[in-house]
Design an enzyme around this catalytic site. Structure first.
Site, PDB file in Angstrom:
ATOM      1  N   GLY A  27      -9.833   2.940  -3.562  1.00 44.59           N
ATOM      2  CA  GLY A  27      -8.519   2.882  -4.173  1.00 44.59           C
ATOM      3  C   GLY A  27      -9.116   2.047  -5.524  1.00 44.59           C
ATOM      4  O   GLY A  27      -8.892   2.889  -7.044  1.00 44.59           O
ATOM      5  N   HIS A  28      -9.314   0.654  -5.340  1.00 44.48           N
ATOM      6  CA  HIS A  28      -9.763   0.031  -6.802  1.00 44.48           C
ATOM      7  C   HIS A  28     -10.777   0.589  -7.538  1.00 44.48           C
ATOM      8  O   HIS A  28     -11.150   0.281  -9.031  1.00 44.48           O
ATOM      9  CB  HIS A  28     -10.177  -1.796  -6.209  1.00 44.48           C
ATOM     10  CG  HIS A  28      -8.766  -2.620  -5.147  1.00 44.48           C
ATOM     11  ND1 HIS A  28      -9.191  -2.029  -4.234  1.00 44.48           N
ATOM     12  CD2 HIS A  28      -8.269  -2.954  -6.315  1.00 44.48           C
ATOM     13  CE1 HIS A  28      -8.337  -3.282  -4.144  1.00 44.48           C
ATOM     14  NE2 HIS A  28      -7.531  -3.711  -5.268  1.00 44.48           N
ATOM     15  N   GLN A  52       2.228 -15.074  -7.476  1.00 43.23           N
ATOM     16  CA  GLN A  52       3.315 -13.386  -7.233  1.00 43.23           C
ATOM     17  C   GLN A  52       3.350 -13.663  -5.142  1.00 43.23           C
ATOM     18  O   GLN A  52       3.377 -12.934  -5.259  1.00 43.23           O
ATOM     19  CB  GLN A  52       2.535 -12.442  -7.728  1.00 43.23           C
ATOM     20  CG  GLN A  52       0.612 -11.868  -7.250  1.00 43.23           C
ATOM     21  CD  GLN A  52       0.887 -10.813  -7.611  1.00 43.23           C
ATOM     22  OE1 GLN A  52       0.270 -11.046  -8.642  1.00 43.23           O
ATOM     23  NE2 GLN A  52       0.507 -10.035  -7.014  1.00 43.23           N
ATOM     24  N   LYS A 136       0.239   3.438  -6.893  1.00 42.61           N
ATOM     25  CA  LYS A 136       0.487   2.621  -5.927  1.00 42.61           C
ATOM     26  C   LYS A 136       1.892   1.863  -6.229  1.00 42.61           C
ATOM     27  O   LYS A 136       2.613   1.618  -5.089  1.00 42.61           O
ATOM     28  CB  LYS A 136      -0.459   2.706  -4.851  1.00 42.61           C
ATOM     29  CG  LYS A 136      -0.161   2.185  -3.383  1.00 42.61           C
ATOM     30  CD  LYS A 136      -0.817   1.475  -2.537  1.00 42.61           C
ATOM     31  CE  LYS A 136      -0.496   0.913  -1.917  1.00 42.61           C
ATOM     32  NZ  LYS A 136      -0.933  -0.800  -1.661  1.00 42.61           N
ATOM     33  N   VAL A 163      -4.980   6.079  -4.345  1.00 42.54           N
ATOM     34  CA  VAL A 163      -5.876   6.741  -3.562  1.00 42.54           C
ATOM     35  C   VAL A 163      -5.245   7.459  -2.004  1.00 42.54           C
ATOM     36  O   VAL A 163      -5.151   5.658  -1.739  1.00 42.54           O
ATOM     37  CB  VAL A 163      -7.642   6.255  -2.970  1.00 42.54           C
ATOM     38  CG1 VAL A 163      -8.700   6.536  -2.591  1.00 42.54           C
ATOM     39  CG2 VAL A 163      -7.339   6.569  -4.798  1.00 42.54           C
ATOM     40  N   SER A 172      -4.645  -0.058   1.173  1.00 40.39           N
ATOM     41  CA  SER A 172      -4.702  -0.870   0.871  1.00 40.39           C
ATOM     42  C   SER A 172      -5.094  -2.569   1.401  1.00 40.39           C
ATOM     43  O   SER A 172      -5.717  -1.971   2.373  1.00 40.39           O
ATOM     44  CB  SER A 172      -3.005  -1.603   1.366  1.00 40.39           C
ATOM     45  OG  SER A 172      -2.534  -3.175   1.009  1.00 40.39           O
TER      46      SER A 172
HETATM   47  P1  AMP Z   1      -4.796  -5.344  -5.647  1.00 43.65           P
HETATM   48  O1  AMP Z   1      -6.018  -5.515  -5.815  1.00 43.65           O
HETATM   49  O2  AMP Z   1      -3.740  -5.166  -4.324  1.00 43.65           O
HETATM   50  O3  AMP Z   1      -3.604  -6.256  -7.140  1.00 43.65           O
HETATM   51  O4  AMP Z   1      -4.771  -4.033  -6.481  1.00 43.65           O
HETATM   52  C1  AMP Z   1      -5.287  -3.689  -7.741  1.00 43.65           C
HETATM   53  C2  AMP Z   1      -4.857  -2.723  -8.964  1.00 43.65           C
HETATM   54  O5  AMP Z   1      -5.120  -1.395  -7.963  1.00 43.65           O
HETATM   55  C3  AMP Z   1      -3.761  -2.394  -8.948  1.00 43.65           C
HETATM   56  O6  AMP Z   1      -3.553  -1.936  -9.933  1.00 43.65           O
HETATM   57  C4  AMP Z   1      -2.816  -1.432  -8.072  1.00 43.65           C
HETATM   58  O7  AMP Z   1      -1.644  -0.980  -7.784  1.00 43.65           O
HETATM   59  C5  AMP Z   1      -4.449  -0.888  -7.619  1.00 43.65           C
HETATM   60  N1  AMP Z   1      -4.704  -0.209  -6.081  1.00 43.65           N
HETATM   61  C6  AMP Z   1      -4.186  -0.844  -4.991  1.00 43.65           C
HETATM   62  N2  AMP Z   1      -4.457   0.754  -4.151  1.00 43.65           N
HETATM   63  C7  AMP Z   1      -4.768   1.536  -4.689  1.00 43.65           C
HETATM   64  C8  AMP Z   1      -4.620   3.047  -4.149  1.00 43.65           C
HETATM   65  N3  AMP Z   1      -4.543   3.061  -2.929  1.00 43.65           N
HETATM   66  N4  AMP Z   1      -4.884   3.745  -4.877  1.00 43.65           N
HETATM   67  C9  AMP Z   1      -5.419   3.484  -6.458  1.00 43.65           C
HETATM   68  N5  AMP Z   1      -5.147   1.939  -7.119  1.00 43.65           N
HETATM   69  C10 AMP Z   1      -4.468   0.805  -6.163  1.00 43.65           C
END
Ligand code: AMP
Length: 280
Positions: A27-28, A52, A136, A163, A172
């Protein structure tokens, strides 16, 4: 980081920023891919933002996989990795917060204030032309877009689709907390979104009826405990009575001790139309 970004700006380059908390997954990487298509240099940040996380949340045990993250970023063609220490971002005496009025989350008090504050700081340090976020985290993306507009930021906020795993589970970093049984149970979120889509496609529009479908689907999984399951207006995030404008079906569900979120974005095919388009 400021120096490198300043240099890129001086060369009139298009800077893209992808903020993350690490524990990187596909996803990232999809955000980075998108950034690479539109920007050079691409900067990724990794910062597990203490502000957060609530007092009883998973800050200390949040997965930290810096070595493999930096390899992934290098393979993905990222130009800079910005990974500051908490004391650099929040030095002794830190006192200034960014808060978007009226859109605070109900279930995690203070969470979004922590998010908007750190994102504002990252945007200020890098001053990117584009910054990429995942839908997401629907409410987070909405708040950051609002903040960028309200504070006249020169950064365009780009929101990208989630994703998913083959069975529908949204990727996640927290999915690593799930044991094998919980991993199976976790598909109930996607199943609930799919059941709602199916009702909507059959013509059901009243939120109460859709809510009943959500409760029934989620209630059938004994490992699931619902934090919230709501149909909300895509602008205000207030619950709607009837689906007639862009909306989200928003889910936050504990599977065991792990809180997972997901959503379905729904919009009329054209303004006022009863035909809907669904975005998982
Ligand atoms: P995080 O590391 O969880 O803070 O996420 C960093 C970025 O990646 C944020 O903008 C999230 O929305 C995005 N993100 C997290 N999970 C997904 C996913 N499955 N698909 C696409 N983007 C994602």
């Amino acid at each position: 980081m400021k120096e490198a970004a300043r240099q890129a700006r001086a060369e009139s380059r298009i800077i893209g920023l992808v903020p993350t908390m690490g524990a990187l997954h596909v996803g990232h990487l999809s955000l980075i891919e998108r950034a690479r298509r539109e920007c050079s240099p691409v900067i990724a940040s990794i910062f597990v933002n203490p502000k957060q996380f609530g007092p009883n949340e998973d800050f200390s045990k949040y997965p930290r996989t810096f070595e493999s993250d930096s390899e992934k970023l290098q393979d993905a063609g990222v130009d800079f990795l910005f990974a500051p220490e908490p004391r650099e971002i929040y030095p002794e005496g830190f006192a200034t917060y960014v808060n978007v009025d009226g859109l605070e989350g109900r279930s995690r008090p203070g969470h979004f204030r922590g998010v908007t504050t750190v994102v504002m700081k990252l945007l200020e340090i890098v001053q990117p032309n584009f910054a990429y976020f995942g839908r997401k985290d629907a409410q987070q993306s909405r708040l950051i877009t609002q903040m960028a507009r309200d504070l006249n930021l020169d950064t365009e906020i780009v929101v990208c689709p989630p994703v998913r795993e083959a069975d529908g589970l949204a990727l996640s970093s927290r999915n690593v907390y799930l044991n094998a049984e919980e991993r199976k149970a976790a598909i109930v979120l996607y199943r609930a979104l799919e059941a709602t889509r199916s009702e909507l496609a059959a013509g059901v529009r009243y939120a109460l009826q859709l809510q009943a479908v959500l409760q029934r689907t989620l209630g059938a999984e004994r490992r699931a405990r619902v934090d919230y399951a709501e149909i909300v207006d895509a602008e205000s995030f207030e619950p709607v009575v009837r689906v007639s404008k862009p909306c989200y079906v928003l889910l936050a569900v504990f599977i065991g001790k792990t809180r997972l979120i997901d959503n379905l974005y729904i919009e009329p095919k054209s303004p006022g139309s009863e035909d809907l388009v669904f975005h998982f």
